[in-house]
Design a protein around this motif. Structure first.
Motif, mmCIF file in Angstrom:
data_model
loop_
_atom_site.group_PDB
_atom_site.id
_atom_site.type_symbol
_atom_site.label_atom_id
_atom_site.label_comp_id
_atom_site.label_asym_id
_atom_site.label_seq_id
_atom_site.Cartn_x
_atom_site.Cartn_y
_atom_site.Cartn_z
ATOM 1 N N GLY A 23 90.319 -68.719 29.105
ATOM 2 C CA GLY A 23 91.776 -68.807 29.132
ATOM 3 C C GLY A 23 92.325 -68.286 30.443
ATOM 4 N N THR A 26 91.335 -70.953 33.311
ATOM 5 C CA THR A 26 92.127 -72.185 33.287
ATOM 6 C C THR A 26 93.579 -71.890 33.622
ATOM 7 N N GLY A 27 94.090 -70.777 33.111
ATOM 8 C CA GLY A 27 95.466 -70.392 33.439
ATOM 9 C C GLY A 27 95.626 -70.079 34.918
ATOM 10 N N CYS A 50 96.662 -66.441 34.853
ATOM 11 C CA CYS A 50 95.547 -65.735 34.222
ATOM 12 C C CYS A 50 96.053 -64.900 33.047
ATOM 13 N N GLY A 53 97.151 -67.341 30.277
ATOM 14 C CA GLY A 53 95.988 -67.999 29.690
ATOM 15 C C GLY A 53 95.167 -67.069 28.822
#
Length: 62
Positions: A23, A26-27, A50, A53
């Motif tokens: 998460g 990808t964030g 971050c 995510g």
């Protein structure tokens, strides 16, 4: 261009990490690209992405 390369590299790593880190990665990738496009603030966007995510991944994991 450098942030785009880093974003692609971060997305490539997503498959090899746990859910919370995925998460964050990808964030961070999405936030880095968005921050770069919004005014060359890629690092700020990556940090915010971050955090968001990671939060969303933990929320989804519950």
């Amino acid at each position: 261009m450098r942030s785009l390369i880093l974003s692609v590299a971060a997305l490539a790593l997503v498959g090899s990490v746990n859910v919370a880190s995925a998460g964050c990665l990808t964030g961070a990738a999405a936030g880095g690209v968005a921050g770069h496009m919004a005014g060359h603030h890629g690092l700020l966007g990556a940090a915010a992405g971050c955090a968001v995510g990671h939060h969303m991944a933990k929320k989804k994991g519950k």
